[in-house]
Design a protein around this motif. Structure first.
Motif, short mmCIF file in Angstrom:
data_model
loop_
_atom_site.label_atom_id
_atom_site.label_comp_id
_atom_site.label_asym_id
_atom_site.label_seq_id
_atom_site.Cartn_x
_atom_site.Cartn_y
_atom_site.Cartn_z
N THR A 115 52.44 15.51 7.85
CA THR A 115 51.91 16.66 8.59
C THR A 115 51.19 17.62 7.64
O THR A 115 50.09 18.11 7.92
CB THR A 115 53.05 17.39 9.32
N LEU A 116 51.79 17.88 6.49
CA LEU A 116 51.15 18.78 5.51
C LEU A 116 49.83 18.19 5.01
O LEU A 116 48.84 18.90 4.86
CB LEU A 116 52.11 19.03 4.34
N ALA A 117 49.83 16.88 4.76
CA ALA A 117 48.59 16.24 4.29
C ALA A 117 47.50 16.35 5.36
O ALA A 117 46.35 16.69 5.07
CB ALA A 117 48.86 14.77 3.96
N TYR A 118 47.85 16.09 6.61
CA TYR A 118 46.89 16.20 7.71
C TYR A 118 46.34 17.63 7.80
O TYR A 118 45.14 17.85 7.98
CB TYR A 118 47.55 15.82 9.04
N THR A 119 47.24 18.60 7.69
CA THR A 119 46.81 20.01 7.79
C THR A 119 45.78 20.33 6.70
O THR A 119 44.76 20.97 6.95
CB THR A 119 48.03 20.95 7.64
N GLU A 120 46.06 19.85 5.52
CA GLU A 120 45.14 20.06 4.40
C GLU A 120 43.79 19.38 4.67
O GLU A 120 42.73 19.93 4.38
CB GLU A 120 45.79 19.50 3.14
N LEU A 121 43.85 18.18 5.26
CA LEU A 121 42.62 17.43 5.55
C LEU A 121 41.80 18.12 6.64
O LEU A 121 40.56 18.03 6.64
CB LEU A 121 42.96 15.99 5.96
N VAL A 122 42.48 18.83 7.55
CA VAL A 122 41.75 19.62 8.55
C VAL A 122 41.02 20.75 7.85
O VAL A 122 39.84 21.01 8.11
CB VAL A 122 42.72 20.17 9.64
N ALA A 123 41.72 21.39 6.93
CA ALA A 123 41.11 22.51 6.20
C ALA A 123 39.87 22.05 5.43
O ALA A 123 38.89 22.77 5.31
CB ALA A 123 42.14 23.11 5.23
N GLN A 169 48.69 11.99 -2.46
CA GLN A 169 48.31 10.58 -2.31
C GLN A 169 47.84 10.28 -0.89
O GLN A 169 46.87 9.55 -0.69
CB GLN A 169 49.50 9.67 -2.66
N ILE A 170 48.56 10.84 0.07
CA ILE A 170 48.16 10.61 1.47
C ILE A 170 46.78 11.22 1.72
O ILE A 170 45.89 10.58 2.32
CB ILE A 170 49.22 11.21 2.44
#
Lengths: 488, 488
Positions: free
Chosen positions: A59-67, A21-22
């Protein structure tokens, strides 16, 4: 710029995981253009607090969004919207088609037939010969002193006073200047309880009509007359009678005995610019008492009385209090200011103030105070003098060019005014003429919008308030040429 | 200051000589206070030109006025109003009694019964404990940056753009900021054709009601609710139904099936500050589609969500376009600014824009641009953060003092808001309580103005937006004391 965490909220009732969702709300904010590249995301701690989720989830959502190249990480500085983030082509295309929507056509109150507007393209400044009316000429305006006054009006002391809700009160400094210096030039004496500041004269006309006209009552207007007035009266459930003006303005003998409110422009009739002589004024005032009607005097550009001293306002002759006087700073300062005023008997002013409070509370204090400084420091008088000189020069060129190219004025304006009311040769539709001229960078105003009842397409208005003297002759030559072309 | 010659005009039809007439108008201008001592009279040449008389006539009149001590002559410098000129005692007493005047009571349209206003004396700043609502606290406002933005907005380039009549357009810079940064925090996405700038939320409510409600239609409002809304609806010829709110705000199940427009404050109910939970919001939106009504969401102070993150606006859940969202800068900036906005479907926005044009044209461009700079340069976010911190501190003191002195809150506001809605002990009339407290320099707002139908004098509102934290306890102690005194 740091994006505030409040920008994001989780979709209610979603079945996706919190992390998904994030990712979804952040990516959507980027794709839709609400977050743009280079902007900094809220820290994972702040966003987690705001959303009520664990920090690791953010943090996990941000990491995924970087990817996925929505975000870039700059180490300890945090996360930023990526330079190469996916983006829908333009901001305009955000709209998601809605289903089962509201039928607005059915919901909206039936409104009066759309009135014809004065023809005036918003980009009129880009035209070479804009003979349009009512816009200020920035080359004539004393911008330096206006700016100084605006600055003074946002000084600490004034600011504290002006920032609060004024409830129903106007700026006493502005009121005093109008009472002591502006109205006396029109021969009018009034007290503070006889004046109300309005959002320009349009607002003054609306408030007055709203207070005085109801079902079954009769409004009398001039024919032709100001289109803004037609718009005000159309939604009111009252009778409207338009009386043809002649070379001396509105003939009082034609005012029907059942008139309730007469709207008139005695100083410069709009749009013909003729001035009502003293005899008619007295006759009109006598009739008002006899037949118990009131008169709204729209004195919209008395400052532009170039040819003679301005005749005193109708209001100055009014012993019985029958006249409601409407003044405006739109022509003498600038129209974007939105300041005007009504002078009338205290009971009416009280009612207009009540109405004003219901629809908008009050005109902003800072605009009132800036104008008050500009007026009281003498810049206003200098401004009017400068405008009058420039307009007088332009008027001479206008008259010479009109004669030289054989155009036909439709009225004899003995006191000036900032425009000419023109008659086109027979068979010419001035709407078409205006459209043709527009292609040659010339703007004129077809007269049809001024006629409230029977359409008239044979008149047009040429103003010179937004056009320097050296362009006038060429512009008029083009108008004459266009008329000949159609007539031929 | 030189008095302009236009200040004087000869009385029409006078039988006096020209010289006498001039003496008369000049002396009258002095006596009435329109010309004050030290002001310079126009030169005899200028006044003669203006009045169309011989210069010697003016000179003779001036000489006579010197003899009568109205004027003094300073040789070649000209004539000045004398320091010792006769003067009526005050400016207020200019009024000459009029005979045969207009009967205004008969002329004015019948207006709805005067609504009760919120009790709030204009001189509230002079009170030591002003628990009044909705005024900005100048100690919290970033005046320095506002001033810088105002100055920028009157710079040459902006000025030229803003001084012209905008017709129907709003400042694109302000629109963009609201669309990109403010609405997203409320979970709302909108396009430029879905937003209109208004003169504060009062103007937004008026325009919306005017566009949507007519004869025979039904408006549903909350009970209690915002008095400004009652004022808007009263003159409209529609049915009004007020629904009692409970601890979760408006109960959607009570909305009658024939409702046309529902006015609601889901984020912070006005005046109780309760927040409508998600379940009710969904229920209300479903009902809106089912029974074909629209909802006006007045989100008047979402920025003051101190206790939790603000819940997203009702509008954010609105797939069908049933919600008309009203926002305001009165609480987050200052009320004298008079800027708010409406977000709704394009056909409605188009109609509101048309109505706005008729009543006032447009909100002044300079106010829009100043706000746009303040917002886009980040000062707005900082402002909200500063206000929130200060309000949170004050709220804690409020809560502690309310507990300590045994006052009774009448609602449970989970998201904050800048006020408390209070219940007085039985038998206490809060109007009388407010009057008693006023004598002790304490201002509270009796609740009766919020009840559109049955009078209720047992509630009052205490706000803390205009009161520093260190005054709160003493103020509340005085309120508790006054309550005890009456109850005893």
């Amino acid at each position: 710029m740091v994006i505030p965490p409040e920008m994001f909220s989780l979709p209610p009732g979603s079945e996706a995981t919190l992390q998904q969702q994030i990712q979804q709300v952040v990516s959507e904010a980027i794709v839709s253009g609400r977050c743009v590249s280079g902007e900094k995301l809220p820290s994972s701690r702040k966003l987690a607090d705001h959303l009520g989720v664990a920090r690791i989830t953010v943090t996990l959502a941000y990491t995924e969004l970087v990817a996925n190249d929505y975000l870039t990480s700059r180490g300890r500085s945090g996360y930023f919207v990526s330079e190469t983030a996916p983006l829908r082509p333009t901001f305009e295309e955000v709209r998601t088609p809605r289903e089962d929507g509201v039928d607005w056509a059915a919901k909206l109150r039936p409104t009066p037939r759309m009135r014809e507007q004065i023809f005036r393209p918003p980009n009129w400044r880009e035209f070479k010969y804009p003979f349009i009316y009512g816009q200020s000429d920035s080359t004539l305006f004393d911008h330096r002193n206006w700016r100084a006054c605006a600055l003074r009006a946002v000084g600490r002391r004034d600011f504290d006073m002006l920032a609060t809700d004024h409830y129903q009160r106007d700026d006493p400094m502005l009121i005093e200047y109008i009472l002591r210096h502006i109205l006396p030039r029109r021969g009018i004496r009034a007290n503070p309880d006889e004046i109300l500041i309005t959002m320009g004269s349009q607002n003054a006309l609306w408030l007055t009509a709203e207070a005085l006209l109801g079902q079954g009552q009769k409004a009398v207007i001039e024919n032709p007359s100001y289109p803004g007035l037609h718009e005000v009266l159309a939604p009111i459930n009252c009778k409207i009678e338009a009386i043809d003006v002649d070379a001396e303005g509105l003939p009082p003998s034609q005012i029907p005995s059942d008139a309730d409110v007469v709207f008139a422009t005695p100083s410069h009739h709009c749009p013909t610019n003729v001035t009502m002589p003293l005899g008619r004024r007295k006759e009109m005032l006598d009739l008002a008492r006899q037949n118990d009607f009131v008169i709204v005097e729209d004195d919209y550009e008395f400052e532009v009385s170039l040819l003679k001293s301005p005749s005193p306002a109708l209001k100055s002759l009014d012993q019985a209090g029958s006249v409601i006087y409407v003044g405006s700073f739109s022509k003498s300062l600038f129209p974007g200011l939105r300041l005007g005023y009504v002078v009338a008997a205290p009971p009416l002013i009280e009612e207009l103030r009540r109405l004003r409070r219901v629809i908008l509370r009050h005109p902003p204090g800072h605009m009132q105070r800036t104008a008050a400084y500009f007026l009281s420091l003498g810049h206003f008088d200098a401004q009017i003098a400068r405008m009058s000189r420039a307009y007088a020069r332009r008027r001479t060129v206008m008259e010479d060019s009109i004669r030289k190219y054989g155009l036909t004025p439709a009225s004899n304006a003995r006191h000036g005014g900032s425009s000419f009311w023109m008659q086109a040769p027979e068979g010419i539709d001035t709407r078409q003429l205006a459209r043709n001229l527009q292609k040659q960078s010339v703007l004129i105003e077809p007269g049809s919008a001024f006629f409230p009842e029977t359409p008239d397409h044979s008149h047009f208005r040429m103003a010179y308030s937004s056009l320097s003297a050296n362009r006038i002759e060429d512009g008029i030559a083009l108008i004459a040429e266009a008329i000949e072309k159609v007539a031929a």
